[in-house]
Motif scaffolding. Sequence first.
Motif, PDB file in Angstrom:
ATOM      1  N   ARG A 229       0.854  -1.198   0.000  1.00 11.56           N
ATOM      2  CA  ARG A 229       0.000   0.000   0.000  1.00 11.56           C
ATOM      3  C   ARG A 229       0.882   1.237   0.000  1.00 11.56           C
ATOM      4  O   ARG A 229       1.832   1.340   0.778  1.00 11.56           O
ATOM      5  N   TYR A 230       0.550   2.177  -0.867  1.00 12.08           N
ATOM      6  CA  TYR A 230       1.330   3.401  -0.970  1.00 12.08           C
ATOM      7  C   TYR A 230       0.382   4.574  -1.172  1.00 12.08           C
ATOM      8  O   TYR A 230      -0.433   4.587  -2.102  1.00 12.08           O
ATOM      9  N   THR A 231       0.463   5.555  -0.264  1.00 16.76           N
ATOM     10  CA  THR A 231      -0.384   6.745  -0.364  1.00 16.76           C
ATOM     11  C   THR A 231       0.500   7.987  -0.354  1.00 16.76           C
ATOM     12  O   THR A 231       1.612   7.991   0.180  1.00 16.76           O
ATOM     13  N   GLY A 232      -0.023   9.063  -0.951  1.00 12.29           N
ATOM     14  CA  GLY A 232       0.737  10.308  -0.981  1.00 12.29           C
ATOM     15  C   GLY A 232      -0.153  11.480  -1.320  1.00 12.29           C
ATOM     16  O   GLY A 232      -1.246  11.318  -1.873  1.00 12.29           O
ATOM     17  N   VAL A 233       0.322  12.670  -0.971  1.00 14.61           N
ATOM     18  CA  VAL A 233      -0.411  13.902  -1.266  1.00 14.61           C
ATOM     19  C   VAL A 233       0.602  15.030  -1.361  1.00 14.61           C
ATOM     20  O   VAL A 233       1.699  14.950  -0.784  1.00 14.61           O
ATOM     21  N   THR A 234       0.271  16.088  -2.105  1.00 12.37           N
ATOM     22  CA  THR A 234       1.173  17.233  -2.219  1.00 12.37           C
ATOM     23  C   THR A 234       0.625  18.403  -1.409  1.00 12.37           C
ATOM     24  O   THR A 234      -0.592  18.591  -1.290  1.00 12.37           O
ATOM     25  N   ILE A 235       1.552  19.181  -0.854  1.00 10.74           N
ATOM     26  CA  ILE A 235       1.203  20.389  -0.103  1.00 10.74           C
ATOM     27  C   ILE A 235       2.115  21.502  -0.609  1.00 10.74           C
ATOM     28  O   ILE A 235       3.338  21.339  -0.653  1.00 10.74           O
ATOM     29  N   SER A 236       1.543  22.612  -1.001  1.00 12.21           N
ATOM     30  CA  SER A 236       2.328  23.708  -1.576  1.00 12.21           C
ATOM     31  C   SER A 236       2.208  24.978  -0.726  1.00 12.21           C
ATOM     32  O   SER A 236       1.401  25.038   0.213  1.00 12.21           O
ATOM     33  N   ASP A 237       3.042  25.957  -1.061  1.00 15.70           N
ATOM     34  CA  ASP A 237       3.060  27.273  -0.392  1.00 15.70           C
ATOM     35  C   ASP A 237       3.379  27.163   1.099  1.00 15.70           C
ATOM     36  O   ASP A 237       2.818  27.893   1.922  1.00 15.70           O
ATOM     37  N   ILE A 238       4.272  26.279   1.446  1.00 16.84           N
ATOM     38  CA  ILE A 238       4.651  26.123   2.850  1.00 16.84           C
ATOM     39  C   ILE A 238       5.856  27.011   3.171  1.00 16.84           C
ATOM     40  O   ILE A 238       6.584  27.436   2.265  1.00 16.84           O
ATOM     41  N   THR A 239       6.073  27.281   4.467  1.00 11.10           N
ATOM     42  CA  THR A 239       7.240  28.022   4.927  1.00 11.10           C
ATOM     43  C   THR A 239       7.990  27.141   5.920  1.00 11.10           C
ATOM     44  O   THR A 239       7.454  26.798   6.981  1.00 11.10           O
ATOM     45  N   VAL A 240       9.211  26.777   5.561  1.00  9.20           N
ATOM     46  CA  VAL A 240      10.012  25.922   6.434  1.00  9.20           C
ATOM     47  C   VAL A 240      10.692  26.791   7.485  1.00  9.20           C
ATOM     48  O   VAL A 240      11.394  27.749   7.158  1.00  9.20           O
ATOM     49  N   LYS A 241      10.488  26.453   8.744  1.00  7.03           N
ATOM     50  CA  LYS A 241      11.048  27.217   9.865  1.00  7.03           C
ATOM     51  C   LYS A 241      11.067  26.325  11.099  1.00  7.03           C
ATOM     52  O   LYS A 241      10.800  25.118  11.009  1.00  7.03           O
ATOM     53  N   GLU A 242      11.370  26.909  12.242  1.00  5.51           N
ATOM     54  CA  GLU A 242      11.339  26.136  13.487  1.00  5.51           C
ATOM     55  C   GLU A 242       9.905  25.761  13.840  1.00  5.51           C
ATOM     56  O   GLU A 242       8.965  26.498  13.539  1.00  5.51           O
ATOM     57  N   SER A 243       9.759  24.623  14.481  1.00  8.04           N
ATOM     58  CA  SER A 243       8.439  24.188  14.933  1.00  8.04           C
ATOM     59  C   SER A 243       8.008  25.004  16.146  1.00  8.04           C
ATOM     60  O   SER A 243       8.846  25.540  16.878  1.00  8.04           O
TER      61      SER A 243
END
Length: 808
Positions: A229-243
């Motif tokens: 089983r393999y699932t996936g999704v795309t997410i765009s317009d993110i900002t990578v920073k500290e949690s």
Amino acid sequence: MKISYNWLKQFLKVDWEAEKTGELLTDLGLEVEGIETVESIKGSLEGVVIGKVLTCIQHPNADRLKITTVDLGNGDPIQIVCGAPNVAAGQTVAVATIGTTLYDDKGEGFVIKKGKIRGEESHGMICAEDELGLGKSHDGIMVLENDLIAGTLASKVFNIEKDLVFEIGLTPNRADAMSHLGTARDLRAGLIQQNITLELISPSVSAFHVDDRTLKFDVVVEDSEKAPRYTGVTISDITVKESPEWIQNKLKAIGVTPINNIVDVTNYVLHEIGQPLHAFDAAKFRAQKVIVKTLPTGTKFTTLDGVERELHEEDLMICNGGEEPMCIAGVYGGLHSGVTDNTTSIFLESAYFNPVAIRKTAKRHGLNTDASFRFERGIDSNLTEYALKRAANLIIEVAGGKVSSEIVDLYPTKIEDFQVFLSYEKMDRIIGAPIPRETVKNILASLDIKFNSVTEGGLGLTIPSYRVDVTREADVIEEILRVYGYNNVEYSHKLNTSISFSEFDDVKIENVVANQLISQGFNETMANSLTKADYVSLTEILNPEHNVTMLNPLSGDLGVMRQSLLFSGLESVIYNINRKNSSLKFFEFGKTYHHFESGYSEQKHLTLFVSGNRTKDSWNLSQRSSDFFYVKGIVSALLQRLGVQNVKTTPTKNDIFSEGITLSIGKIKLVDLGVVKRPILKEFGIKQEVLFADFNWENVLKVGGKSQVKVAELPKFQAVKRDFALLLDKEITFSEIYNLAFQAEKSFLKEVDLFDVYEGEKLEEGKKSYAVSFLIQDENKTLDEKQIDKIMQKLQQTFEKNVGAILR
């Protein structure tokens, strides 16, 4: 495995003390090995209060220092000397009062004390954020909001989180419990047996929705056996920073180092519900396509740790549209496909991979990650989509962005849940006592096991998909018993046993020998039978071809079964030496393992290791170092205790010794003993002398107590014993001295023995001293001094001529 109690309480609103919860988890089979208190900031800012800077003037004796008076809310302002460039009157600041312990980035504490700085008193410290563990900045002091009241505890202002963390020694079969959700499920079942019914609260994913379809990825799974089983999704317009702090605190509590908000979310969901995920930088994929496949043996791939690896044809890989590898599926990501500070869109993967395939790949490359650890043991195939939605929601919460595609879910052949029939009769027989049927049903229901049929004889059951280890009736019975409680099963006080008769009790013999050695100050060791394959290269008497190799070793250090007990013993020696215990006496009963052309062979051995002083330090004993003669005495005493007589001493042929002898009866070799070679000791980092004795235990048992008594007439004429102290080159062995002596004198020489070896600063470089004794006897007459001197002179000349010996 670490489980945060605060995190656990998000799933189950339990109000028990941690110790009581730990006891119940242990009873359920999740053995709690310890409970640790964890603080989001070490020290919890105890002693740090909010202060108001009333005045700030220049220090008269230092250009870079200021003298401040600070109100701490108790009506008695204090003076503090501060070196921060931004300190000023009217500020609200954090003050570490006298006696407060602050911690640096390495966790080492220092105490704030009253002192004088350039002649001016200072009664505390105005702190920067890195000094309090609240950040990394050290540009100046922290300037806080003015509405904070002086004297307020800093721990209340900054919301310090305290947690209790359970260290759980999880058995390999319990893959379902390798998360906070899994632990909460078990705890809930245990609480029900305590008549406490609590709701299991799982994170909601109802907020998940697709925002647009502007970043669609095509996914192709070429090997559905390795990737069912393999699932996936795309997410765009993110900002990578500290949690945010709440994620960082949860991860830090269980020993996971935060990296960035995207990676932290995947780790958070992994430890929250037990599903490994992987986030790829979407920009790194050609043609917006994911291909799950194997690649030819020898294909190069650089993993996240910067190591270039050669792939095997059975390694499952995540590839881009150009069929270039991006990740070792379920094991380790690639160096060039992960999330970076410049990433703006991701492809988020959640999959179920074949446990056997993942384990082979992980062991083949010597990798052990949180993801592979779970995939190897089997995760819940029905969890992949739920985990994907949970992670997507969290990513949008902490990094912004939007879901830019539908979820791809390739699941061609559904994995069916196991069906098991539980027989009441068999259950009672295995447990040994009946358990009320209603109790059994309640336990099974609390474990999410469904009833297909209910009869007088038993139950037809469907096992939930996350319990991959429950596949048989016996497994179900074990589940019932661990939740019911082993201590609650009534048992009979009658004990039945059988007594076996043995003509020869070798265990009793071992105990006799062990007791004698313990009385002489020895300690028994039990080393692992698995060891490094490279050890056999340290001696020519061992052959790498005779190694018994593990098909699926746990690590490179445990790849083969040992051919000798020497190396595992030396590991124990250096372990103790490194801990300041240098006077050692060890013994071990163990087996060696060989693979010959004729088949596999096991041989029992007894080994002795002696190093350092003979006795522990004491005011009334003068210290003496252990030496060859001392160990030989111990060995001889053991053989005598076992009734082994007429032992012959010959130079050893074993090349692990720089000096050594072999004790035997006829052609039966009993013991090799001597001084271990320095090159071998150097491999283990041992700088002091180690003496080693290796008993072939099976041969010792053959002759022990069974030697026939031979009666011979005592010699009528006295034997004479003479000694030589010989200065020799280090390369000369006792074997050469022994053979030369008998070649020089065949008639009257009866014994040659080595009783001392010395190497030290007082000798020339490359030299050593041998103390050798010679027993001379004529069975027909008494030897006179002239004859004895002639024999000894002949021996001396032989040694001088053949090995360059010098009489000391």
